[in-house]
Design an enzyme around this catalytic site. Sequence first.
Site, PDB file in Angstrom:
ATOM      1  N   TRP A   1       0.862  -1.192   0.000  1.00  0.00           N
ATOM      2  CA  TRP A   1       0.000   0.000   0.000  1.00  0.00           C
ATOM      3  C   TRP A   1       0.888   1.228   0.000  1.00  0.00           C
ATOM      4  O   TRP A   1       1.895   1.236   0.756  1.00  0.00           O
ATOM      5  CB  TRP A   1      -0.856  -0.037   1.274  1.00  0.00           C
ATOM      6  CG  TRP A   1      -1.699   1.161   1.548  1.00  0.00           C
ATOM      7  CD1 TRP A   1      -2.997   1.344   1.190  1.00  0.00           C
ATOM      8  CD2 TRP A   1      -1.330   2.343   2.282  1.00  0.00           C
ATOM      9  NE1 TRP A   1      -3.453   2.556   1.648  1.00  0.00           N
ATOM     10  CE2 TRP A   1      -2.441   3.193   2.313  1.00  0.00           C
ATOM     11  CE3 TRP A   1      -0.156   2.783   2.894  1.00  0.00           C
ATOM     12  CZ2 TRP A   1      -2.439   4.433   2.935  1.00  0.00           C
ATOM     13  CZ3 TRP A   1      -0.127   4.017   3.523  1.00  0.00           C
ATOM     14  CH2 TRP A   1      -1.261   4.832   3.537  1.00  0.00           C
TER      15      TRP A   1
ATOM     16  N   SER B   1       4.355  -6.140   2.373  1.00  0.00           N
ATOM     17  CA  SER B   1       3.641  -5.211   3.243  1.00  0.00           C
ATOM     18  C   SER B   1       2.168  -5.591   3.345  1.00  0.00           C
ATOM     19  O   SER B   1       1.837  -6.677   3.816  1.00  0.00           O
ATOM     20  CB  SER B   1       3.827  -3.781   2.739  1.00  0.00           C
ATOM     21  OG  SER B   1       3.381  -2.840   3.677  1.00  0.00           O
ATOM     22  N   MET B   2       1.252  -4.744   2.876  1.00  0.00           N
ATOM     23  CA  MET B   2      -0.169  -5.080   2.912  1.00  0.00           C
ATOM     24  C   MET B   2      -0.444  -6.396   2.199  1.00  0.00           C
ATOM     25  O   MET B   2      -1.345  -7.148   2.574  1.00  0.00           O
ATOM     26  CB  MET B   2      -0.982  -3.958   2.275  1.00  0.00           C
ATOM     27  CG  MET B   2      -2.472  -4.252   2.227  1.00  0.00           C
ATOM     28  SD  MET B   2      -3.449  -2.952   1.475  1.00  0.00           S
ATOM     29  CE  MET B   2      -5.072  -3.725   1.662  1.00  0.00           C
TER      30      MET B   2
ATOM     31  N   ASP C   1      12.748  -0.987   9.888  1.00  0.00           N
ATOM     32  CA  ASP C   1      11.453  -0.688   9.274  1.00  0.00           C
ATOM     33  C   ASP C   1      10.624   0.164  10.224  1.00  0.00           C
ATOM     34  O   ASP C   1      10.211  -0.293  11.283  1.00  0.00           O
ATOM     35  CB  ASP C   1      10.729  -2.003   8.959  1.00  0.00           C
ATOM     36  CG  ASP C   1       9.494  -1.822   8.093  1.00  0.00           C
ATOM     37  OD1 ASP C   1       8.856  -0.767   8.180  1.00  0.00           O
ATOM     38  OD2 ASP C   1       9.170  -2.756   7.345  1.00  0.00           O
TER      39      ASP C   1
ATOM     40  N   HIS D   1      11.478  -0.108   5.282  1.00  0.00           N
ATOM     41  CA  HIS D   1      10.322  -0.838   4.774  1.00  0.00           C
ATOM     42  C   HIS D   1      10.452  -1.138   3.276  1.00  0.00           C
ATOM     43  O   HIS D   1      10.253  -2.270   2.848  1.00  0.00           O
ATOM     44  CB  HIS D   1       9.053  -0.027   5.036  1.00  0.00           C
ATOM     45  CG  HIS D   1       7.793  -0.769   4.768  1.00  0.00           C
ATOM     46  ND1 HIS D   1       7.470  -1.951   5.408  1.00  0.00           N
ATOM     47  CD2 HIS D   1       6.760  -0.520   3.914  1.00  0.00           C
ATOM     48  CE1 HIS D   1       6.297  -2.387   4.987  1.00  0.00           C
ATOM     49  NE2 HIS D   1       5.853  -1.543   4.071  1.00  0.00           N
TER      50      HIS D   1
END
Length: 271
Positions: free
Chosen positions: A29, A95-96, A222, A251
Amino acid sequence: MPMIKTRDNTQLYVKDWGEGRPVILMHGWPLSADSWDDQAFALAEAGFRAIAYDRRGFGRSEQPWSGYDYDTLSDDLADVMAATGAEDAAIIGFSMGGGEVARYMSRHGGKGVKQAGLIASVVPYMLQTDDNPNGVPQSVFDEMTAGMKADRAEFFADFLEDFFGAEENDVSDERLHWAWGLCMQAGLRPTLACAKAFATTDFRPDLAAFEVPTLIIHGTADETVPIDASAREAVKGIRNAELKEYEDAPHGLFATHGDELTDDLIAFLKG
């Protein structure tokens, strides 16, 4: 192709590169499948079929009002796999996108999946609660929502500095501008709804559904998805999981540590 229609008639944009065993790549995202390009290109050259798609609401996919919960998003993944005929696949979420992997494993029984990957992933639970003390406080997500509603363009310009650890990792202005452009392709509704989904969805009950070898990669620096509440907890709950910690990585390690990530993915997939 490159568009496939989901079970609720949402059109998703799909990139399908190379030939060989399929590797399905879910983006973070609020980016798009393009964020996976370096790895997808290398995977295709290494003899894999790299399939990356824009999540509903993002990139070149349609932007419906609804469907930004993880049950629907995992159904979208199932529909992409069915439309592309992906079998014995690896499903890799950044991630998402890690949430789609986890929910697919439980909701769809891991159908067609041979390996899984969680890269800088939100799994198992982002939100700070009494039983998840290392999570992110709700106030942080509230501030993010307010910032996006006030001036989304400015919000993401600032957000990406931390996302890539830009100063510490010597990330170019051009890279930041490219990523900002991907962020701004997404609609406001999906951007806000998906932020709520990844912030509040508890994937801890999904971990037991992982029955395939799983690679977990996360940066120790991160700031977007802190490692203590994510990767270090996920590896405890997933059988046959391996955690690789990238020291001082932010990240957005697909960019800052891209070669290392590509090498580790290919080694895992060939293992």
